[in-house]
Scaffold this motif. Structure first.
Motif, PDB file in Angstrom:
ATOM      1  N   ILE A  36       0.945  -1.448  -0.009  1.00 44.28           N
ATOM      2  CA  ILE A  36       0.220   0.092  -0.236  1.00 44.28           C
ATOM      3  C   ILE A  36       0.365   0.844   0.165  1.00 44.28           C
ATOM      4  O   ILE A  36       0.334   2.111  -0.595  1.00 44.28           O
ATOM      5  CB  ILE A  36      -0.683   0.285   0.928  1.00 44.28           C
ATOM      6  CG1 ILE A  36      -2.291  -0.874   1.212  1.00 44.28           C
ATOM      7  CG2 ILE A  36      -1.368   1.188   1.364  1.00 44.28           C
ATOM      8  CD1 ILE A  36      -3.115  -1.306   2.012  1.00 44.28           C
ATOM      9  N   HIS A  37       1.928   1.237   0.857  1.00 45.01           N
ATOM     10  CA  HIS A  37       2.725   2.338   1.024  1.00 45.01           C
ATOM     11  C   HIS A  37       4.128   2.200   0.670  1.00 45.01           C
ATOM     12  O   HIS A  37       4.686   2.984   0.020  1.00 45.01           O
ATOM     13  CB  HIS A  37       2.953   2.673   2.102  1.00 45.01           C
ATOM     14  CG  HIS A  37       1.863   3.260   3.059  1.00 45.01           C
ATOM     15  ND1 HIS A  37       0.826   4.341   3.156  1.00 45.01           N
ATOM     16  CD2 HIS A  37       0.946   2.320   3.865  1.00 45.01           C
ATOM     17  CE1 HIS A  37      -0.012   4.315   3.968  1.00 45.01           C
ATOM     18  NE2 HIS A  37       0.312   3.298   4.603  1.00 45.01           N
ATOM     19  N   PRO A  61      -8.280   2.663   2.277  1.00 51.38           N
ATOM     20  CA  PRO A  61      -7.876   2.849   2.832  1.00 51.38           C
ATOM     21  C   PRO A  61      -8.459   3.548   3.803  1.00 51.38           C
ATOM     22  O   PRO A  61      -9.071   4.376   3.507  1.00 51.38           O
ATOM     23  CB  PRO A  61      -6.746   3.527   2.833  1.00 51.38           C
ATOM     24  CG  PRO A  61      -6.839   4.224   1.699  1.00 51.38           C
ATOM     25  CD  PRO A  61      -7.542   2.991   0.772  1.00 51.38           C
ATOM     26  N   PHE A  63      -8.829   6.128   6.639  1.00 50.53           N
ATOM     27  CA  PHE A  63      -7.591   7.622   6.824  1.00 50.53           C
ATOM     28  C   PHE A  63      -8.156   7.509   8.655  1.00 50.53           C
ATOM     29  O   PHE A  63      -6.782   7.492   8.900  1.00 50.53           O
ATOM     30  CB  PHE A  63      -7.768   8.402   6.382  1.00 50.53           C
ATOM     31  CG  PHE A  63      -7.850   8.554   4.733  1.00 50.53           C
ATOM     32  CD1 PHE A  63      -6.592   8.731   4.415  1.00 50.53           C
ATOM     33  CD2 PHE A  63      -8.570   8.333   3.410  1.00 50.53           C
ATOM     34  CE1 PHE A  63      -6.070   8.366   3.195  1.00 50.53           C
ATOM     35  CE2 PHE A  63      -8.118   8.242   2.419  1.00 50.53           C
ATOM     36  CZ  PHE A  63      -6.916   8.246   2.221  1.00 50.53           C
ATOM     37  N   VAL A  64      -8.928   7.346   8.876  1.00 51.50           N
ATOM     38  CA  VAL A  64      -9.551   7.757  10.312  1.00 51.50           C
ATOM     39  C   VAL A  64      -7.907   6.937  11.714  1.00 51.50           C
ATOM     40  O   VAL A  64      -7.547   7.214  12.308  1.00 51.50           O
ATOM     41  CB  VAL A  64      -9.949   7.696  10.913  1.00 51.50           C
ATOM     42  CG1 VAL A  64     -11.055   7.483  12.325  1.00 51.50           C
ATOM     43  CG2 VAL A  64     -11.615   8.616  10.254  1.00 51.50           C
ATOM     44  N   ALA A  65      -8.293   5.278  10.618  1.00 55.45           N
ATOM     45  CA  ALA A  65      -7.360   5.032  11.048  1.00 55.45           C
ATOM     46  C   ALA A  65      -5.955   5.503  11.055  1.00 55.45           C
ATOM     47  O   ALA A  65      -4.780   4.535  11.888  1.00 55.45           O
ATOM     48  CB  ALA A  65      -7.416   3.295  11.211  1.00 55.45           C
ATOM     49  N   ARG A  66      -5.556   5.114   9.950  1.00 59.16           N
ATOM     50  CA  ARG A  66      -4.149   6.056  10.064  1.00 59.16           C
ATOM     51  C   ARG A  66      -3.509   6.740  10.758  1.00 59.16           C
ATOM     52  O   ARG A  66      -2.429   6.797  10.961  1.00 59.16           O
ATOM     53  CB  ARG A  66      -4.192   6.498   8.008  1.00 59.16           C
ATOM     54  CG  ARG A  66      -3.108   6.710   7.855  1.00 59.16           C
ATOM     55  CD  ARG A  66      -3.563   6.101   6.549  1.00 59.16           C
ATOM     56  NE  ARG A  66      -2.962   6.087   5.180  1.00 59.16           N
ATOM     57  CZ  ARG A  66      -2.987   5.966   3.762  1.00 59.16           C
ATOM     58  NH1 ARG A  66      -3.465   4.273   3.533  1.00 59.16           N
ATOM     59  NH2 ARG A  66      -3.184   6.212   2.887  1.00 59.16           N
ATOM     60  N   PHE A 332      -4.182  13.093   4.370  1.00 59.86           N
ATOM     61  CA  PHE A 332      -4.968  11.812   3.243  1.00 59.86           C
ATOM     62  C   PHE A 332      -5.023  11.993   1.627  1.00 59.86           C
ATOM     63  O   PHE A 332      -5.557  10.518   1.551  1.00 59.86           O
ATOM     64  CB  PHE A 332      -6.463  12.534   3.152  1.00 59.86           C
ATOM     65  CG  PHE A 332      -7.483  13.024   4.712  1.00 59.86           C
ATOM     66  CD1 PHE A 332      -6.129  11.733   5.435  1.00 59.86           C
ATOM     67  CD2 PHE A 332      -7.857  14.001   5.288  1.00 59.86           C
ATOM     68  CE1 PHE A 332      -7.374  12.021   6.855  1.00 59.86           C
ATOM     69  CE2 PHE A 332      -8.544  14.071   6.380  1.00 59.86           C
ATOM     70  CZ  PHE A 332      -8.304  13.236   7.283  1.00 59.86           C
ATOM     71  N   LYS A 333      -3.709  12.001   1.290  1.00 59.28           N
ATOM     72  CA  LYS A 333      -3.248  11.782  -0.069  1.00 59.28           C
ATOM     73  C   LYS A 333      -4.518  12.226  -0.830  1.00 59.28           C
ATOM     74  O   LYS A 333      -4.622  11.463  -2.093  1.00 59.28           O
ATOM     75  CB  LYS A 333      -3.006  10.537  -0.144  1.00 59.28           C
ATOM     76  CG  LYS A 333      -1.619  10.128   0.950  1.00 59.28           C
ATOM     77  CD  LYS A 333      -0.499  10.340   0.366  1.00 59.28           C
ATOM     78  CE  LYS A 333       0.362   9.892   1.455  1.00 59.28           C
ATOM     79  NZ  LYS A 333       0.095  10.612   3.352  1.00 59.28           N
TER      80      LYS A 333
ATOM     81  N   MET B   1       0.756   7.041  -2.766  1.00 60.39           N
ATOM     82  CA  MET B   1       0.787   6.270  -1.632  1.00 60.39           C
ATOM     83  C   MET B   1       2.129   6.589  -1.204  1.00 60.39           C
ATOM     84  O   MET B   1       2.035   5.743   0.089  1.00 60.39           O
ATOM     85  CB  MET B   1      -0.212   4.883  -2.005  1.00 60.39           C
ATOM     86  CG  MET B   1      -1.058   4.614  -2.069  1.00 60.39           C
ATOM     87  SD  MET B   1      -1.970   5.444  -0.722  1.00 60.39           S
ATOM     88  CE  MET B   1      -3.544   5.120  -1.114  1.00 60.39           C
ATOM     89  N   THR B   2       3.001   6.970  -1.507  1.00 60.92           N
ATOM     90  CA  THR B   2       4.276   7.396  -1.055  1.00 60.92           C
ATOM     91  C   THR B   2       4.888   8.628  -0.328  1.00 60.92           C
ATOM     92  O   THR B   2       4.695   9.221  -1.234  1.00 60.92           O
ATOM     93  CB  THR B   2       5.271   6.510  -1.666  1.00 60.92           C
ATOM     94  OG1 THR B   2       6.534   6.705  -1.367  1.00 60.92           O
ATOM     95  CG2 THR B   2       5.058   6.966  -3.258  1.00 60.92           C
ATOM     96  N   VAL B  64      -9.872  11.286  17.126  1.00 57.05           N
ATOM     97  CA  VAL B  64      -9.815  10.205  15.974  1.00 57.05           C
ATOM     98  C   VAL B  64     -10.252   8.975  16.705  1.00 57.05           C
ATOM     99  O   VAL B  64     -10.520   7.661  15.425  1.00 57.05           O
ATOM    100  CB  VAL B  64      -8.614  10.941  14.752  1.00 57.05           C
ATOM    101  CG1 VAL B  64      -7.929   9.626  14.200  1.00 57.05           C
ATOM    102  CG2 VAL B  64      -8.942  11.819  14.534  1.00 57.05           C
ATOM    103  N   LEU B  68     -12.841   6.202  15.222  1.00 54.86           N
ATOM    104  CA  LEU B  68     -13.124   4.619  15.151  1.00 54.86           C
ATOM    105  C   LEU B  68     -13.170   3.659  15.555  1.00 54.86           C
ATOM    106  O   LEU B  68     -13.489   2.304  15.639  1.00 54.86           O
ATOM    107  CB  LEU B  68     -11.114   4.618  15.189  1.00 54.86           C
ATOM    108  CG  LEU B  68     -10.527   3.786  14.753  1.00 54.86           C
ATOM    109  CD1 LEU B  68     -10.566   2.585  12.688  1.00 54.86           C
ATOM    110  CD2 LEU B  68      -8.677   2.961  15.341  1.00 54.86           C
ATOM    111  N   ASP B 106     -16.117   8.775   5.666  1.00 56.30           N
ATOM    112  CA  ASP B 106     -14.841   8.757   6.190  1.00 56.30           C
ATOM    113  C   ASP B 106     -14.876   8.250   7.500  1.00 56.30           C
ATOM    114  O   ASP B 106     -14.910   7.541   8.267  1.00 56.30           O
ATOM    115  CB  ASP B 106     -13.560   9.246   6.321  1.00 56.30           C
ATOM    116  CG  ASP B 106     -13.109   8.551   4.913  1.00 56.30           C
ATOM    117  OD1 ASP B 106     -12.900   7.391   4.053  1.00 56.30           O
ATOM    118  OD2 ASP B 106     -11.892   9.114   4.568  1.00 56.30           O
ATOM    119  N   TYR B 107     -16.401   8.795   8.168  1.00 50.58           N
ATOM    120  CA  TYR B 107     -16.283   9.047   9.464  1.00 50.58           C
ATOM    121  C   TYR B 107     -17.775   8.295   9.739  1.00 50.58           C
ATOM    122  O   TYR B 107     -18.120   8.049  10.962  1.00 50.58           O
ATOM    123  CB  TYR B 107     -16.892  10.835  10.204  1.00 50.58           C
ATOM    124  CG  TYR B 107     -15.412  11.209  10.048  1.00 50.58           C
ATOM    125  CD1 TYR B 107     -14.525  11.291  10.928  1.00 50.58           C
ATOM    126  CD2 TYR B 107     -15.387  11.826   8.850  1.00 50.58           C
ATOM    127  CE1 TYR B 107     -13.384  11.851  10.619  1.00 50.58           C
ATOM    128  CE2 TYR B 107     -14.169  12.560   8.821  1.00 50.58           C
ATOM    129  CZ  TYR B 107     -13.397  12.770   9.569  1.00 50.58           C
ATOM    130  OH  TYR B 107     -12.049  13.215   8.917  1.00 50.58           O
TER     131      TYR B 107
END
Lengths: 367, 367
Positions: A36-37, A61, A63-66, A332-333, B1-2, B64, B68, B106-107
DNA sequence: CTGAAAGCGCTTACAG
DNA sequence: CTGAAAGCGCTTACAG
C-alpha cells in the motif's frame, strides 16, 4: 457530552480492510501495508497478488485509522508578510491560517509561522532560509518577490517538500496548488460597475497608489482589465490614469491634476480609503468610487457612502484553503486542484454586514 | 501512495488521554469513559474525583480515536424539494448535500434522501412521515410549508433528533442551526444597483412571477427591501409593481401594462429569465434587469447581456454547510452557530465564470 | 523478503 | 458501581 438517544448501529456495509486483503492474498497484514505504501521489500510476485486483490475488492484505506496509528505529525509552515497598522491586508490571511490550524490539530498537524516584511526582499530571503532549516512537511507561501521566491521553491522542489501559493503565483513553479484572484477580470468587473454608474459621460480616473512598492502585479492587471472593458464597450467615456507614489499619499493636491468638474468616477487599484478621504474632505460625494479589499479603513468609507463598491478577493479563505490543501494532500493523499481563483465578490453598504458576519466568523469554518 | 521523504516524528507534546486520567484518578479507563459520556453507574465520589482530574489536566478527547472505536454510524436525512425541468433551483442544494456526504463518509456517516413536491403540502407531509419512520440521527430540511413543517419539527423535538433549516426557517423552532439568506437586504442591494444604473429617471418595475405558488416569503421580502431603499434614497424614481400569475408566464403581453418608453429598469423577484426572454424578443436591451439565482436559464441571459445582475444566495453551500453542521454536532459534539446568513453575491457577465468554477467544483470543497 | 505482535486512544460488551 | 479485556483498522518496530 451525552447522547440524547440511542443511535443507529450498523454493521452491514463493512468496507474491506487491510485484514481482508491479507486473508484473500494469503499474506500478513504487514506485507499488505508494504505494498500500500510502496515501501519495497516485497517480491514482485506477492506484490502483484496483493495489488490484484486490492483491485478486485476495491480497497479504500480508512484514513481515520491511519491517522490514529501513525506516529507522523505533519508540520506545516507559512511564509507570508506580516501586517502593520499602515497596511492591514495581511492580517486576513493570517486569521485564515490560524483558523485552519485549529481545525486540523486533531489530526496531529501543526503550523509554524514565518512572517516577513512585505517591502524588503531581504526579509523574505532570511525567513525563507529559516523555513528550510525548520524542515517542514509542507509550505504555504505568498511569492511576493518573484526572484527570491523562485530560488526558494527550487530548493523545496529538491527536498520534495510540497508548497502552495496564495495571493499570487510564479509561472514556472511545481506548486501543489494556488489560491488567488483573477485581477484582470476584477478590473473588467469594476469597469462594468463604473459604466453603469456613469452612463457614458465625463471622465473616469484610474488611480494607482504606491505601486512602486507593493501590489505591482495586481494593480497593473486590474488597470488592464478596467481599460480593456472600456475599449470594447463605451467609447463615450474618457479614461485618465494617475500614478501616485507612496511618498505623496498624504498630499491631497496630487488629485487636482484632473479638472474637478469632469470626474464622474474613480477606480482605485489599491488603497481606496486614501482617495475616499480626499473626496470626503472636498465634499465630492457624488463621484463614484470603486476600490479593493475589506480593510477597516475602506469599510469606514463604504459605510459612509464615499466608497460605492469594494471588490473582495477573500484573503482569509485563500489562506484557509491553502492550508487545507496541504493537509489533505499530506495526510489524506487527496487529489488537489491546482488553480483556484476565488470568486470576485462585490461589496456595497447594503450587503456588507452579511458578508462580514459570515466571512469573519472565528468560531470555525462550518459553524 | 508513497511518502517522498521522511516525515517529522514528534512524541513530545503528547496530550493527556483517558489512560492518564484513569491513572491519576486511580480508577479504570472504563469508569473514566462513563463519566465522560455521562452514562451514569458511577458513584458521586469517584465521579467528582475523575472530573477534577479532567479539569486539572485540561482533558480534550481524541475524536479520531473516538470515531474509529465507535460502532455508531450516524444516519442523516434531508427533506427538501426535488427539482424539475421547469424549476431547477433545488438541484443546487441537492448537489451540496451529495458533496458533503462524500466527504464525511470516512467518519461512518450516511445520508438518506427524502424529496418532496414543492407545490404540494401533502407531499411534504408524507415524506416527513417517512423520515420519522426512518429514525434518523439528524435532519436537514427546507421548511417550505410552515404549518406542516411546524408539526414535524415538534415531533423531532420530542424524539430529541437535531434538525437544521436551509432556505427559510420557522420562528418558534428549536432548530440546531439555520443557513439562509437575508431576503430583505438583498432587495435593498438590488435597489442600489438599480439606482446606480437608472440615475433618477424613468420608471422601475418590480415583477413578481408565480408568487401565488412558490417563494412567497422570499419574494415579498425582496420586494419590501427594494421599496424601502427607494423610500429612503431616490425620490425622483417611480416604482410600479406587477404581479404575474404562473398561468400567464407564457403570455408576453402581460408586461405591456406599463408604457414602453418609460421603463428604465426591471427588478424580478424570481424567474428573471422569463422577463429576459420577453425583453430579448422586443429588442429592449437597454432596460436594466436584475434578478435572482444562477439557474441555467438565467445564466444564458446574463451572458447575452439581457440580465445585468443576478443576486445569488449560494444554495449549494447552504445545504453543504447544513449537513456539516449536523455532522460536527453529532460526531464531534462541536458548538454550532445558530443563524448563518449567506453573503449576498452579485453576479455579472464579468465575474460569472470565476464564480461558477469555484462554486460548482465537484471535486471536493477544499480542493 | 515476510510474519507476528504491540500499540494509537478510544468504545463496548461482559463479568463481578 | 467498577474493572479487565477485546477490538476499531491501521502503523511500527522487531525477529526471522
Amino acid at each position: 457530552m451525552t447522547l440524547n438517544r440511542k443511535r443507529n448501529i450498523i454493521n452491514s456495509s463493512k468496507r474491506t480492510g487491510i485484514k481482508e486483503i491479507a486473508g484473500l492474498a494469503d499474506v500478513s497484514i504487514g506485507t499488505v501495508d508494504r505494498v500500500i505504501h510502496n515501501r519495497g521489500q516485497v517480491s514482485k510476485k506477492t506484490m502483484k497478488k496483493i495489488l490484484d486483490v486490492m483491485d478486485k475488492t476495491n480497497y479504500r484505506p480508512n484514513f481515520v485509522a491511519r491517522v490514529l496509528a501513525s506516529k507522523e505529525k505533519p508540520r506545516l509552515v507559512c511564509l507570508i508578510p506580516f501586517h502593520t497598522p499602515e497596511n492591514m491586508y495581511w492580517e486576513a490571511p493570517l486569521e485564515g491560517i490560524i483558523k485552519a490550524e485549529k481545525e486540523i490539530a486533531d489530526y496531529g498537524v501543526t503550523v509554524n509561522y514565518f512572517l516577513f516584511n512585505q517591502y524588503l526582499a531581504d526579509s523574505f530571503e532570511k525567513k525563507a532560509r529559516d523555513v528550510l532549516s525548520d524542515n517542514p512537511d509542507g509550505v504555504l507561501l505568498a511569492p511576493i518577490f518573484s526572484k527570491q521566491a523562485s530560488d526558494f521553491v527550487k530548493k523545496l522542489d529538491n527536498l520534495k517538500i510540497p508548497y502552495v501559493f496564495i495571493d499570487s503565483k510564479l509561472k514556472e513553479a511545481n506548486n501543489l496548488s494556488f489560491f488567488g484572484q483573477n485581477s484582470f477580470r476584477s478590473g473588467m468587473l469594476a469597469a462594468k460597475l463604473m459604466e453603469f454608474s456613469c452612463r457614458s459621460k465625463g471622465t473616469i480616473v484610474i488611480v494607482n497608489i504606491g505601486t512602486e512598492y507593493e501590489n505591482i502585479h495586481h494593480a497593473r492587471e486590474r488597470e488592464n482589465g478596467f481599460k480593456t472593458y472600456f475599449l470594447n464597450n463605451t467609447p463615450g467615456i474618457s479614461l485618465h490614469v494617475l500614478n501616485i507614489s507612496s511618498e505623496n499619499i498624504n498630499n491631497r493636491d496630487s488629485l487636482v491634476e484632473i479638472p474637478d468638474t469632469d470626474i464622474s468616477g474613480i477606480f482605485a487599484t489599491s488603497s481606496a480609503h486614501i482617495i475616499a478621504n480626499y473626496l470626503n474632505h472636498k465634499g465630492k460625494n457624488q463621484i463614484t468610487l470603486i476600490g479593493y479589499d475589506l480593510t477597516n479603513d475602506n469599510i469606514t468609507f463604504l459605510e459612509k457612502g464615499i466608497i460605492d463598491f469594494l471588490i473582495c478577493q477573500k484573503p482569509r479563505e485563500q489562506a484557509f484553503r491553502g492550508i487545507y490543501a496541504l493537509f489533505h494532500h499530506i495526510v489524506f493523499k487527496k487529489q488537489i486542484r491546482r488553480n483556484n481563483l476565488m470568486p470576485l465578490d462585490i461589496i456595497t453598504r447594503e450587503n456588507l454586514n452579511d458578508y462580514l458576519e459570515f466571512e469573519l466568523n472565528k468560531e470555525g469554518y462550518y459553524e
